[in-house]
Design an enzyme around this catalytic site. Sequence first.
Site, PDB file in Angstrom:
ATOM      1  N   GLN A 172       0.824  -1.206   0.000  1.00  0.00           N
ATOM      2  CA  GLN A 172       0.000   0.000   0.000  1.00  0.00           C
ATOM      3  C   GLN A 172       0.866   1.268   0.000  1.00  0.00           C
ATOM      4  OE1 GLN A 172      -2.405  -1.227   3.349  1.00  0.00           O
ATOM      5  NE2 GLN A 172      -0.560  -1.888   4.395  1.00  0.00           N
ATOM      6  N   HIS A 181      -8.124   2.666  20.382  1.00  0.00           N
ATOM      7  CA  HIS A 181      -7.370   1.522  20.901  1.00  0.00           C
ATOM      8  C   HIS A 181      -7.900   1.053  22.253  1.00  0.00           C
ATOM      9  CE1 HIS A 181      -4.092   2.879  17.952  1.00  0.00           C
ATOM     10  NE2 HIS A 181      -4.599   1.757  17.513  1.00  0.00           N
ATOM     11  N   GLY A 235      -3.877 -12.071   7.360  1.00  0.00           N
ATOM     12  CA  GLY A 235      -4.713 -12.512   8.469  1.00  0.00           C
ATOM     13  C   GLY A 235      -5.671 -13.630   8.092  1.00  0.00           C
ATOM     14  N   ASP A 255      -7.985  -5.217  13.897  1.00  0.00           N
ATOM     15  CA  ASP A 255      -7.619  -3.798  13.793  1.00  0.00           C
ATOM     16  C   ASP A 255      -7.202  -3.564  12.343  1.00  0.00           C
ATOM     17  OD1 ASP A 255      -6.788  -1.224  14.147  1.00  0.00           O
ATOM     18  OD2 ASP A 255      -5.043  -1.722  15.378  1.00  0.00           O
ATOM     19  N   SER A 256      -8.192  -3.588  11.472  1.00  0.00           N
ATOM     20  CA  SER A 256      -7.912  -3.618  10.035  1.00  0.00           C
ATOM     21  C   SER A 256      -8.019  -2.240   9.393  1.00  0.00           C
ATOM     22  CB  SER A 256      -8.927  -4.536   9.353  1.00  0.00           C
ATOM     23  OG  SER A 256     -10.219  -3.995   9.510  1.00  0.00           O
TER      24      SER A 256
HETATM   25  N1  SAM Z   1      -7.093   1.851  13.269  1.00  0.00           N
HETATM   26  C1  SAM Z   1      -7.067   1.742  11.865  1.00  0.00           C
HETATM   27  C2  SAM Z   1      -8.377   2.057  11.226  1.00  0.00           C
HETATM   28  O1  SAM Z   1      -9.404   2.100  11.897  1.00  0.00           O
HETATM   29  O2  SAM Z   1      -8.358   2.308  10.026  1.00  0.00           O
HETATM   30  C3  SAM Z   1      -6.409   0.509  11.395  1.00  0.00           C
HETATM   31  C4  SAM Z   1      -4.946   0.611  11.731  1.00  0.00           C
HETATM   32  S1  SAM Z   1      -3.796  -0.592  11.289  1.00  0.00           S
HETATM   33  C5  SAM Z   1      -2.566   0.467  10.615  1.00  0.00           C
HETATM   34  C6  SAM Z   1      -4.427  -1.508   9.914  1.00  0.00           C
HETATM   35  C7  SAM Z   1      -3.436  -2.534   9.413  1.00  0.00           C
HETATM   36  O3  SAM Z   1      -4.113  -3.626   8.792  1.00  0.00           O
HETATM   37  C8  SAM Z   1      -2.448  -2.012   8.384  1.00  0.00           C
HETATM   38  O4  SAM Z   1      -1.169  -1.925   8.959  1.00  0.00           O
HETATM   39  C9  SAM Z   1      -2.496  -3.034   7.244  1.00  0.00           C
HETATM   40  O5  SAM Z   1      -1.247  -3.325   6.684  1.00  0.00           O
HETATM   41  C10 SAM Z   1      -3.128  -4.224   7.951  1.00  0.00           C
HETATM   42  N2  SAM Z   1      -3.772  -5.187   7.036  1.00  0.00           N
HETATM   43  C11 SAM Z   1      -4.500  -4.891   5.925  1.00  0.00           C
HETATM   44  N3  SAM Z   1      -4.896  -6.030   5.340  1.00  0.00           N
HETATM   45  C12 SAM Z   1      -4.406  -7.062   6.078  1.00  0.00           C
HETATM   46  C13 SAM Z   1      -4.481  -8.466   5.956  1.00  0.00           C
HETATM   47  N4  SAM Z   1      -5.135  -9.053   4.941  1.00  0.00           N
HETATM   48  N5  SAM Z   1      -3.872  -9.221   6.921  1.00  0.00           N
HETATM   49  C14 SAM Z   1      -3.195  -8.634   7.948  1.00  0.00           C
HETATM   50  N6  SAM Z   1      -3.087  -7.293   8.088  1.00  0.00           N
HETATM   51  C15 SAM Z   1      -3.692  -6.519   7.173  1.00  0.00           C
END
Ligand code: SAM
Length: 282
Positions: free
Chosen positions: A31, A62, A139, A156-157
Amino acid sequence: MNDWFEETLHPGFHSRLGIEQVLHETKTEHQHLVIFDNPEFGRVLALDGVVQTTERDEFIYHEMLAHVPILAHGSAKNVLIIGGGDGGMLEEVLKHRGVEAAVQVEIDDTVVELSKRYLRAICGDAYEDPRTELVIADGVEFVNQTDRRFDVIIVDSTDPIGPGEVLFGERFYGGCKSCLADGGVLVTQNGVPFVQGEGLTGTLTVFRKLFQSASCYRAGVPAYIGGDMTFGWGSDNTSLADVGVAALRARFEAAGIVTEYYTPEMHKGAFALPPYIDRLMK
Ligand code: SAM
């Protein structure tokens, strides 16, 4: 302010944050990432044009996504976090001394590395904690392949675009259910339903098929513009969403955690839903 970051998440509604200084901007394997400073929100992490977290208001998101399920559960030892690369969720989870293992499955190691470099105010030293196990993986694959079991799973995606899209699907939620320990609970980031109502409806449609207790709770997070944000809740332990304030208070005080938003009363109140959100769950 000369430079502006424009969030492009919603087709008919964009918001802008002034940029004081860009700390880092890069295209990771998964990304587009930018970290910048803003006068009101402090340091901001954005992925693919969408604000992920900000130094000033991250505590609301959080605390509510970590302490609500952990304190409702009451004896969580193994916690799984999906996503959460900024480390803010991990830091909050590790505040519970009873948590013996916090496994974090994040697809993008660059988010973790840059968060350790620029977002220490958010992640603290969570990634150095001996209870932390960081897995760089998708994930969806993890939850469908692991034979480990977790008392609490926190999703927390990112929003359902890019690599995060799969984290809103039936295969992912089914995998989460299969790696929940007996009596465990799954909570999910479900966006701002005023502008993303279909996401909440989609998650709850699957949760109702999978879990005896399927619901959501809410909190207002300033950086996620458009009203209250919702968090999905799925469990086969129907009593977890109904733990009383007195029991929550006893657990909260025993945990000795200092919070800026979470209280047992906020926890209880968060499950009260206005009709416009309640209808989206049906
Ligand atoms: N708090 C935030 C929000 O509400 O938008 C989310 C924060 S956190 C930075 C989200 C994380 O999910 C990102 O670092 C991203 O790389 C991760 N992510 C996205 N798709 C994923 C997947 N398929 N498996 C694991 N992590 C994933």
